[in-house]
Write an enzyme that holds these catalytic residues in place. Structure first.
Site, PDB file in Angstrom:
ATOM      1  CG  ASN A   1      -3.460  -5.728  -9.198  1.00 30.20           C
ATOM      2  OD1 ASN A   1      -4.146  -4.910  -9.089  1.00 30.20           O
ATOM      3  ND2 ASN A   1      -2.168  -5.811  -8.666  1.00 30.20           N
TER       4      ASN A   1
ATOM      5  CD  GLU B   1      -1.079  -3.139  -7.376  1.00 30.17           C
ATOM      6  OE1 GLU B   1      -0.318  -4.035  -7.596  1.00 30.17           O
ATOM      7  OE2 GLU B   1      -2.047  -3.708  -6.424  1.00 30.17           O
TER       8      GLU B   1
ATOM      9  CB  CYS C   1      -1.184  -9.073 -10.897  1.00 31.47           C
ATOM     10  SG  CYS C   1      -0.414  -9.452  -9.241  1.00 31.47           S
TER      11      CYS C   1
ATOM     12  CB  CYS D   1      -2.401  -5.888  -4.402  1.00 30.57           C
ATOM     13  SG  CYS D   1      -1.487  -7.161  -3.565  1.00 30.57           S
TER      14      CYS D   1
END
Length: 611
Positions: free
Chosen positions: A295, A299, A92, A297
């Site tokens: 990114n 994290e 990502c 998601c």
């Protein structure tokens, strides 16, 4: 560096579940590959190409052992390393988006330039996060024209359509994160953007400031601001230009906006929360970058053109004597593997293809990597510890600390061998209340002496697919097991779905060791059998040892009352987290997973509700 197997030598290896085999074959194997070991050998050889000639075979052997011992690189690495695919090994990125249509906006690419850059990134297999806050609000004056601005949300629809259209290398569905600051004048339109089923290729998060959160606590108003001048059609007496050059478009009660955010999250699990001040204060590189997005998601908080080079260690591989009173975690073996994983991820940055030159420059200037773990929930069960108890959180804290210490130690060794990352400045890196300023004194002394190879080293990502394919469906990332036995719907290449019955790895191992009829102990507690606050507290226990971020979804049952839900993001901010998302199954989100009948469990709550 090999760890002892967690399986008794008298017992055979667990047979592969059908979904694990099918996902492996569909997403990761290449021509002439038939099993996990074939993939491991290809990946190990590929990553060893970054080593010095004459040493590559030695490192390929060590890397293969690391993969066999439980290091699970991210999906892009597993599927594309050592192949002829025109794909990046980076999962990502974050891409900047300016306010102009095609030109530059103070160094930010115009909207359609950003769209083209994102399309190329997704075509090469990378997901993309964006901050859309620079786009002027709906109705604002566009200089040199007789028109007014559309606002961020209509342009997000264009990005959504592009993501749906572009086919990525390696047959990976596109993934995007859209962020808008809480003080943007179009913030309510952004919050409501998914009310009618739009933006299906986006995750959405609101960028929340400490000033806004404090205004919520104090029941004060906030100003909605942007640097674009309001046009005559929308100008009101309340609008004016502040001393910092921003235009005030209006004011709003902070609690009213907060209520709108939480009601939307309750209704369809979005938007998530990103705490921007915490992200930037903690950032090791706050002396040379500002972060406004993550990114897809969540994290990896990243600067413009930043990337996340990810990998996870399967914690269940380091539990000795699982389920027994003598169960323990092999911290020494885990730390050895973590050190080797750092080297492998650093190598990824040198062998990958980059969709854009700016991405390559950004990555090699700072050499960010994101090593984390998966299987935490299952590992705690195997250690006879409840995820929602103090003892479970304390064990997770110790594991995260061991990961931090091993990763930073090896990155210092790599700096001595290969050089520190180019933007490294010891005085700035170790000061200003950043994560690195809080490292142990011995570690900071080492960094001053030798430098550090990677600006950031740690990130706990969601690992659903790789945990399913490579680790027998261990619990995902930092999460507890969703359920011990459940139906999972897998998307097929033709657009249809297929349903599989899936069992959690810890349950399968328990049945193998203890027998099919053995009652489950109290450590077998799944995601929907614990309070939402217990999920948040686990992140708070681990976060002080993770320099980038943690992807955590608080799963709540469909029948959770709003009163029990509405304070989750506030609790996360008060605990010092960088962000949080929630998932409550409902008609608009649907459910990929559906819990099935729960095995008998002494000392636990009622059966898991359907999800």
């Amino acid at each position: 560096m090999t760890s002892d197997s967690i399986n008794s030598p008298r017992l055979p290896a667990l047979p592969a579940q059908s979904i694990s085999h099918d996902v492996l074959m569909e997403k990761y194997v290449q021509r002439d590959e038939h099993c996990i070991d074939d993939i491991h050998q290809r990946v190990a050889r590929a990553l060893a190409q970054a080593e010095r000639p004459g040493h590559r075979e030695i490192w390929a052997s060590r890397f293969l052992q690391a993969l066999q011992d439980g290091f699970v690189p991210a999906g892009r690495i597993q599927s594309a390393a050592g192949t002829t695919l025109a794909a990046t090994l980076i999962n990502c990125f974050v891409q900047p988006v300016g306010d102009s249509i095609t030109g530059n906006d103070e160094g930010y690419p115009g909207i359609y330039v950003a769209l083209a850059e994102a399309a190329e990134t997704m075509r090469r297999g990378g997901g993309v996060g964006y901050d859309f806050s620079r786009i002027r609000p709906h109705g604002a004056w566009v200089a040199g024209t007789r028109s007014s601005a559309s606002g961020p949300v209509p342009f997000m629809r264009v990005f959504d359509c592009s993501c749906r259209t572009v086919e990525s290398a390696g047959a990976r569905r596109g993934a995007q994160m859209g962020v808008l600051r809480c003080d943007h004048p179009d913030i309510e339109d952004f919050i409501a953007a998914k009310d009618h089923g739009e933006l299906t290729n986006f995750n959405l998060s609101v960028g929340l400031t400490d000033a806004f959160m404090q205004a919520v606590c104090d029941d004060r108003h906030i100003e909605l601001v942007h640097r674009a001048e309001p046009g005559p059609r929308i100008r009101t007496d309340a609008q004016h230009q502040r001393g910092d050059g921003l235009w005030v478009y209006g004011v709003q009660p902070a609690r009213a906006l907060w209520e709108r955010i939480m009601q939307s999250a309750y209704a369809h699990s979005e938007p998530g929360a990103l705490f921007l001040d915490r992200i930037n204060t903690d950032n090791n590189l706050s002396y040379c970058e500002t972060i406004a997005a993550t990114n897809p998601c969540g994290e990896q908080p990243l600067p413009p053109y930043g990337c996340c080079c990810l990998g996870s260690i399967d914690l269940t591989r380091f539990v000795k004597n699982p389920f027994e009173p003598s169960a323990r975690f092999d911290e020494e073996g885990f730390s050895r593997l973590a050190g080797l994983a750092v080297r492998m991820l650093d190598n990824v940055l040198d062998i990958t293809a980059w969709p854009l030159e700016r991405q390559r420059q950004e990555a090699l200037d700072k050499r960010r990597i994101g090593l984390g773990f998966t299987g935490l929930g299952d590992a705690l069960v195997m250690l006879n510890l409840r995820y929602d108890a103090h003892e479970g959180r304390d064990a997770a804290r110790r594991i995260a600390q061991a990961l931090r210490d091993a990763a930073y130690a090896v990155s210092c060794e790599l700096a001595r061998e290969r050089g520190a990352f180019p933007r490294f400045d010891a005085d700035l890196y170790l000061s200003r209340n950043t994560f690195s300023s809080r490292l142990p004194e011995a570690q900071k002394a080492r960094i001053r002496a030798d430098g550090v190879r990677n600006s950031h080293l740690l990130s706990i990502a969601p690992t659903g697919t790789i945990s399913l394919a490579f680790s027998d469906n261990v619990s995902n990332g930092i999460e507890p097991a969703y359920a011990w036995r459940f139906a999972r719907r897998k998307r097929l290449p033709d657009g249809g779905t297929e349903e599989y019955i899936v069992e959690d790895h810890a349950l399968r191992l328990y049945r193998q060791r203890m027998g099919a009829e053995a009652p489950l102990g109290p450590a077998f507690v799944s995601a929907l059998e614990m309070s939402a606050l217990a999920h948040v507290k686990m992140v708070a226990a681990v976060a002080p040892y993770i320099d980038a971020g943690i992807s955590k979804t608080v799963n709540v049952p469909a029948d959770c009352a709003y009163e029990d839900f509405k304070d989750l993001y506030m609790q996360a901010w008060q605990l010092g987290l960088k962000g949080l998302t929630t998932y409550r199954p409902n008609a608009s989100t649907g459910a990929v997973l559906e819990a099935r009948s729960r095995p008998s469990c002494s000392g636990c709550a009622a059966p898991v509700p359907s999800a």
